[in-house]
Design a protein around this motif. Structure first.
Motif, PDB file in Angstrom:
ATOM      1  N   ALA A   1     -38.817  35.476  -7.061  1.00  0.00           N
ATOM      2  CA  ALA A   1     -39.608  35.815  -8.242  1.00  0.00           C
ATOM      3  C   ALA A   1     -39.699  34.676  -9.248  1.00  0.00           C
ATOM      4  CB  ALA A   1     -39.005  37.048  -8.926  1.00  0.00           C
ATOM      5  N   SER A   2     -39.028  33.567  -8.998  1.00  0.00           N
ATOM      6  CA  SER A   2     -39.034  32.469  -9.966  1.00  0.00           C
ATOM      7  C   SER A   2     -40.322  31.657  -9.865  1.00  0.00           C
ATOM      8  CB  SER A   2     -37.834  31.553  -9.723  1.00  0.00           C
ATOM      9  OG  SER A   2     -37.999  30.820  -8.524  1.00  0.00           O
ATOM     10  N   GLY A   3     -40.541  30.813 -10.863  1.00  0.00           N
ATOM     11  CA  GLY A   3     -41.710  29.944 -10.820  1.00  0.00           C
ATOM     12  C   GLY A   3     -41.693  28.992  -9.648  1.00  0.00           C
ATOM     13  N   ALA A   4     -40.495  28.577  -9.238  1.00  0.00           N
ATOM     14  CA  ALA A   4     -40.388  27.686  -8.085  1.00  0.00           C
ATOM     15  C   ALA A   4     -40.658  28.410  -6.776  1.00  0.00           C
ATOM     16  CB  ALA A   4     -38.988  27.059  -8.055  1.00  0.00           C
ATOM     17  N   ALA A   5     -40.414  29.724  -6.755  1.00  0.00           N
ATOM     18  CA  ALA A   5     -40.573  30.486  -5.514  1.00  0.00           C
ATOM     19  C   ALA A   5     -42.030  30.761  -5.180  1.00  0.00           C
ATOM     20  CB  ALA A   5     -39.813  31.809  -5.632  1.00  0.00           C
ATOM     21  N   VAL A   6     -42.833  31.030  -6.202  1.00  0.00           N
ATOM     22  CA  VAL A   6     -44.182  31.553  -5.961  1.00  0.00           C
ATOM     23  C   VAL A   6     -45.038  30.635  -5.077  1.00  0.00           C
ATOM     24  CG1 VAL A   6     -46.355  32.191  -7.086  1.00  0.00           C
ATOM     25  CG2 VAL A   6     -44.176  33.030  -7.996  1.00  0.00           C
ATOM     26  N   PRO A   7     -45.164  29.334  -5.388  1.00  0.00           N
ATOM     27  CA  PRO A   7     -46.026  28.515  -4.516  1.00  0.00           C
ATOM     28  C   PRO A   7     -45.486  28.361  -3.093  1.00  0.00           C
ATOM     29  CG  PRO A   7     -44.914  27.164  -6.166  1.00  0.00           C
ATOM     30  CD  PRO A   7     -44.665  28.581  -6.543  1.00  0.00           C
ATOM     31  N   VAL A   8     -44.158  28.372  -2.944  1.00  0.00           N
ATOM     32  CA  VAL A   8     -43.576  28.271  -1.594  1.00  0.00           C
ATOM     33  C   VAL A   8     -43.880  29.538  -0.795  1.00  0.00           C
ATOM     34  CG1 VAL A   8     -41.455  27.933  -0.268  1.00  0.00           C
ATOM     35  CG2 VAL A   8     -41.766  26.746  -2.456  1.00  0.00           C
TER      36      VAL A   8
ATOM     37  N   VAL B   1     -49.505  35.193  -7.259  1.00  0.00           N
ATOM     38  CA  VAL B   1     -49.347  34.637  -5.913  1.00  0.00           C
ATOM     39  C   VAL B   1     -50.705  34.237  -5.339  1.00  0.00           C
ATOM     40  CG1 VAL B   1     -48.620  35.127  -3.543  1.00  0.00           C
ATOM     41  CG2 VAL B   1     -47.208  35.910  -5.477  1.00  0.00           C
ATOM     42  N   LYS B   2     -51.681  35.110  -5.491  1.00  0.00           N
ATOM     43  CA  LYS B   2     -53.013  34.806  -4.948  1.00  0.00           C
ATOM     44  C   LYS B   2     -53.605  33.562  -5.604  1.00  0.00           C
ATOM     45  CE  LYS B   2     -54.454  39.383  -3.323  1.00  0.00           C
ATOM     46  NZ  LYS B   2     -55.436  40.491  -3.468  1.00  0.00           N
ATOM     47  N   ALA B   3     -53.282  33.337  -6.872  1.00  0.00           N
ATOM     48  CA  ALA B   3     -53.853  32.203  -7.602  1.00  0.00           C
ATOM     49  C   ALA B   3     -53.402  30.862  -7.030  1.00  0.00           C
ATOM     50  CB  ALA B   3     -53.481  32.292  -9.076  1.00  0.00           C
ATOM     51  N   VAL B   4     -52.241  30.834  -6.384  1.00  0.00           N
ATOM     52  CA  VAL B   4     -51.737  29.558  -5.846  1.00  0.00           C
ATOM     53  C   VAL B   4     -51.696  29.560  -4.319  1.00  0.00           C
ATOM     54  CG1 VAL B   4     -50.402  29.052  -7.925  1.00  0.00           C
ATOM     55  CG2 VAL B   4     -49.316  30.315  -6.056  1.00  0.00           C
ATOM     56  N   THR B   5     -52.268  30.581  -3.702  1.00  0.00           N
ATOM     57  CA  THR B   5     -52.288  30.642  -2.239  1.00  0.00           C
ATOM     58  C   THR B   5     -53.286  29.630  -1.689  1.00  0.00           C
ATOM     59  OG1 THR B   5     -51.674  32.971  -2.220  1.00  0.00           O
ATOM     60  CG2 THR B   5     -52.736  32.110  -0.240  1.00  0.00           C
TER      61      THR B   5
END
Length: 373
Positions: free
Chosen positions: A182-189, A214-218
């Motif tokens: 759930a962290s900022g570092a987790a989302v793009p990974v 999540v969709k925004a950085v997928t």
């Protein structure tokens, strides 16, 4: 999109009701219980069961292998923390098990939200660095699974020459990858690698916002699905469900109050005053804001336990809980992980009383959508 149900198995009959120092992913092994627990989920119509991970617990690949031999259809979502074995080795181990289970496994990547947990296995990286390592790890695992030729890799954490595996997954193009963080570092990974992005039970509005993030950085061409984990507490009537919920909360508070200083925790991070994991802190923040969100999302157990795991509950009759689960489906969630505080008995009840209702309603909506289309 059909709905997918995931339960969770442990290797002993235990939950938060049995002590402040326990975790379902840890502890001793009761083989007969594992067999019975897995079969209860299969009989109840679950698609998967999660096999958890902890720094003191049994090996998930082995647990899944044993449980798969005792079942025929049930699939196994095996939690795995990158960094403790080489990604090439893990890729081969998972591909091997995929064949021996006839394509009945998926992997759930958890990078680790507690420094104390990580250090028990010798990992001293900070959280954001761990996620960069997870990114490389999953790059390599996927290439080992799909590459027809040897490949080199030169990254920050891994350097490989002529990496290759003779064994490829039975499931093509690869074994499904679930991802939690759930962290900022987790989302793009997670957006880059996951087939299913997993979240704990937050209010509907928060789940919608996280899906948007999540969709925004997928990356283009990818479309991960989304999962939510919840702890339903059922009763024949709503009043009986709330009576049981408050009884569970009282028991949890009682055993935590009785904890003494001469009882070192089996899982040391459970004794921390405040969890490090962003997902845990999100649940605690929601618990501070309100005991109840939406129709029946109940937060006091998360507050009482420190939210070290999915600890928010849906309280009500089977029909009411099914209605709330469908609300998550309407929010964009297609996988529901549900597990109880009486793990075996609740799994049986969910399979008998809740899952059929949710599947029927989702199928009705799919038929309705097809007619409109």
């Amino acid at each position: 999109m059909p709905i997918e149900f995931i339960g969770m198995i442990g290797t002993r009959q235990i939950s938060e009701l049995d002590g402040p120092r326990v975790a379902i992913a840890g502890g001793s092994i009761d083989a007969a219980y594992v067999r019975k627990f897995a079969q209860a989920h299969e009989d109840g119509g679950f698609d998967y069961v999660l096999v958890g991970y902890g720094s003191t617990g049994p090996d998930g690949l082995t647990v899944a292998s044993f449980a798969a031999a005792a079942t025929e259809r049930l699939k196994f979502l095996i939690a795995h923390r990158p960094g403790f074995v080489a990604p090439t080795l893990f890729a081969r181990k998972a591909a091997t098990l995929d064949h021996f289970t006839n394509g009945r496994i998926a992997v759930h990547i958890i990078t680790g939200g507690s420094d104390a947990e990580q250090q028990r296995d010798g990992d001293w990286l900070d959280r954001d660095t761990r996620y960069r390592r997870t990114d490389e790890y999953l790059d390599i695992v996927r290439r080992v699974w799909v590459s027809d030729i040897p490949f080199d890799y030169d990254g920050e954490f891994y350097r490989l020459k002529d990496a290759y595996s003779d064994v490829k997954p039975l499931q093509q193009p690869h074994i499904p990858v679930y991802f939690g963080g759930a962290s900022g570092a987790a989302v793009p990974v997670g957006a880059k690698h996951s087939d299913v992005y997993a979240m704990w039970g937050e209010p509907i509005a928060a789940i919608k916002e996280r899906i948007r993030e999540v969709k925004a950085v997928t990356p283009p061409g990818r479309s991960p699905r989304f999962s939510v984990s919840l702890r339903p507490i059922l009763g024949d009537t709503e009043a009986k469900a709330w009576e049981r919920a408050h009884s569970i909360l009282s028991r949890i508070k009682e055993i935590r109050a009785a904890k003494t200083a001469n009882q070192p925790p089996l899982t040391p991070y459970l004794n921390s005053a405040r969890p490090q994991a962003v997902g845990s802190n999100r649940l605690l923040q929601f618990a501070q804001e309100s005991e109840i969100f939406d129709k029946r999302l109940w937060t006091p157990i998360a507050a009482a336990t420190g939210a070290y795991g999915n600890t928010t509950a849906l309280v009500g009759t089977p029909e009411q809980v099914a209605e709330s689960l469908v609300d998550y489906y309407d929010a964009g969630v297609t996988t529901l992980l549900i597990r109880g505080f009486d793990p075996l008995e609740d799994a049986i009840a969910y399979g008998r009383d809740v899952i059929p209702l949710v599947r029927a309603e989702v199928q009705r909506r799919e038929r309705q959508a097809a007619v409109i289309a």
